[in-house]
Design an enzyme around this catalytic site. Structure first.
Site, PDB file in Angstrom:
ATOM      1  N   LYS A  77      39.844   9.148  -4.729  1.00  0.00           N
ATOM      2  CA  LYS A  77      39.792   7.846  -5.403  1.00  0.00           C
ATOM      3  C   LYS A  77      38.354   7.369  -5.676  1.00  0.00           C
ATOM      4  CE  LYS A  77      44.203   5.812  -4.083  1.00  0.00           C
ATOM      5  NZ  LYS A  77      44.866   4.596  -3.594  1.00  0.00           N
ATOM      6  N   ASP A 114      46.624  -0.550  -7.829  1.00  0.00           N
ATOM      7  CA  ASP A 114      47.143  -0.975  -6.522  1.00  0.00           C
ATOM      8  C   ASP A 114      47.209  -2.505  -6.375  1.00  0.00           C
ATOM      9  OD1 ASP A 114      47.742   1.543  -5.566  1.00  0.00           O
ATOM     10  OD2 ASP A 114      45.772   1.838  -4.668  1.00  0.00           O
TER      11      ASP A 114
END
Ligand code: ATR
Length: 310
Positions: A77, A114
């Site tokens: 990420k 997210d």
């Protein structure tokens, strides 16, 4: 759904996927392929195990092959950050990307869905949230996404409780100036007295640590003796097990509880919306079916558990 709608891939079918290492247990292929099928989107979603040293080549290769997009999971990420030509505000603030969009002009857009996933799941769980105080357990990447979402939802004070206090302090100092809206971040350790006092003022508790996750299902992020007040809303980002020990204790203490499955679904929907460039709506039946499919994939133990959300 008739069989004709579940078409075989053809030369125009878009390629999507997730890159991670390891990635073998990822629910993303099942989740995305079910959504793609139900929403009648012509794409296939795969899982790619990419060693960290291969990350730039893998992303370059996906772009060269004309992939539409990729999800990005642990440990990449942060690594994909510098491979992006443009970043969404959330990705920039969080310094982490979970969605790559290979644009038709050859540039790579990096986003992080997210916070949206958490925000949308929380809004459905607690529709009347305003000017509230929350306690977030954890100070890693998941906690950062939660803090951003809570700030967008109008949290005025958020306690950040972490085993390593210095990490919570660093996170608070770094993140506070970048959050929308006036918000006070209060880093604390896991001392029972500090936690009790944070819990007294919090209407929402979010577990953003990995404590309690399968296979270590005996773990709970709150120390022994620290009790939750009835009526507090408790969200655990973990969805495997379906009901963590924390959620079970919370439910037994009279709290309203929710696990991380809806967040998982909504962050996936947000990625699809980026790739397909439009809002994707689906009805409650599709949502319930998707949850069922994911729950059965999570195993027989979970099938026996009752859904924890309302
Ligand atoms: P993620 O990106 O999923 O948030 P992470 O960055 O590794 O993962 O963060 C994991 C979080 O769980 C951290 O807050 C971590 O606490 P530390 O910062 O002290 O490491 C927390 N955590 C993990 N195992 C823990 C444990 N056994 N007890 C308490 N906290 C734990």
């Amino acid at each position: 759904m008739n069989s004709a709608s579940k078409q075989q891939p053809n030369a125009r079918t878009a390629t999507l996927g997730v890159i991670g290492h390891p990635v073998g247990h990822s629910l993303s292929p099942l989740l995305h392929n079910t959504l793609l099928w139900r929403l009648r989107l012509d794409a296939c979603y795969h899982a790619f195990d990419v060693e960290p040293a291969q990350l730039p080549r893998a992303v370059e290769g996906a772009a060269a092959l004309g992939f539409l997009g990729l999800n990005v999971t642990v440990p990449h990420k942060q690594g994909v950050f510098r491979l992006c030509d443009e970043l969404s505000d959330e990705a920039r603030i969080l310094k982490a990307v979970n969605t790559l969009f290979f644009r038709p002009d050859g540039t790579i857009f990096g986003a992080n869905t997210d916070p949206y996933g958490f925000r949308r799941a929380l809004t459905e769980f607690l529709p009347n949230l305003q000017a509230f105080t929350a306690l977030v357990l954890g100070a890693g990447g998941a906690a950062r996404s939660v803090l951003l979402a809570l700030s967008e939802l109008g949290a005025t004070t958020v306690w950040i409780a972490n085993r390593t206090l210095s990490r919570a302090q660093r996170l608070a100092t770094e993140l506070a100036p970048q959050l929308p809206g006036p918000i006070t971040l209060r880093p604390i350790g896991l001392e029972p007295r500090e936690l009790e006092s944070a819990l007294k003022s919090s209407s929402l508790v979010v577990n953003a640590t990995s404590v309690g996750m399968s296979p270590n299902t005996n773990g709970t992020p709150l120390p022994e003796g620290v009790s939750l007040r009835p009526g507090t809303a408790v969200v655990d980002l973990i969805y495997n097990p379906f009901e963590t020990r924390l959620l079970r204790q919370a439910r037994e203490a009279g709290c309203k509880v929710e696990n991380g499955l809806n967040m998982l679904i909504f962050q996936a929907v947000a990625s699809l919306e980026i790739w397909f460039g439009r809002r994707l709506d689906f009805d409650a039946d599709v949502f319930a079916e998707l949850r069922d499919i994911l729950v059965s994939a999570l195993g027989k133990t979970l099938e026996r558990s009752r859904p924890v959300s309302s």
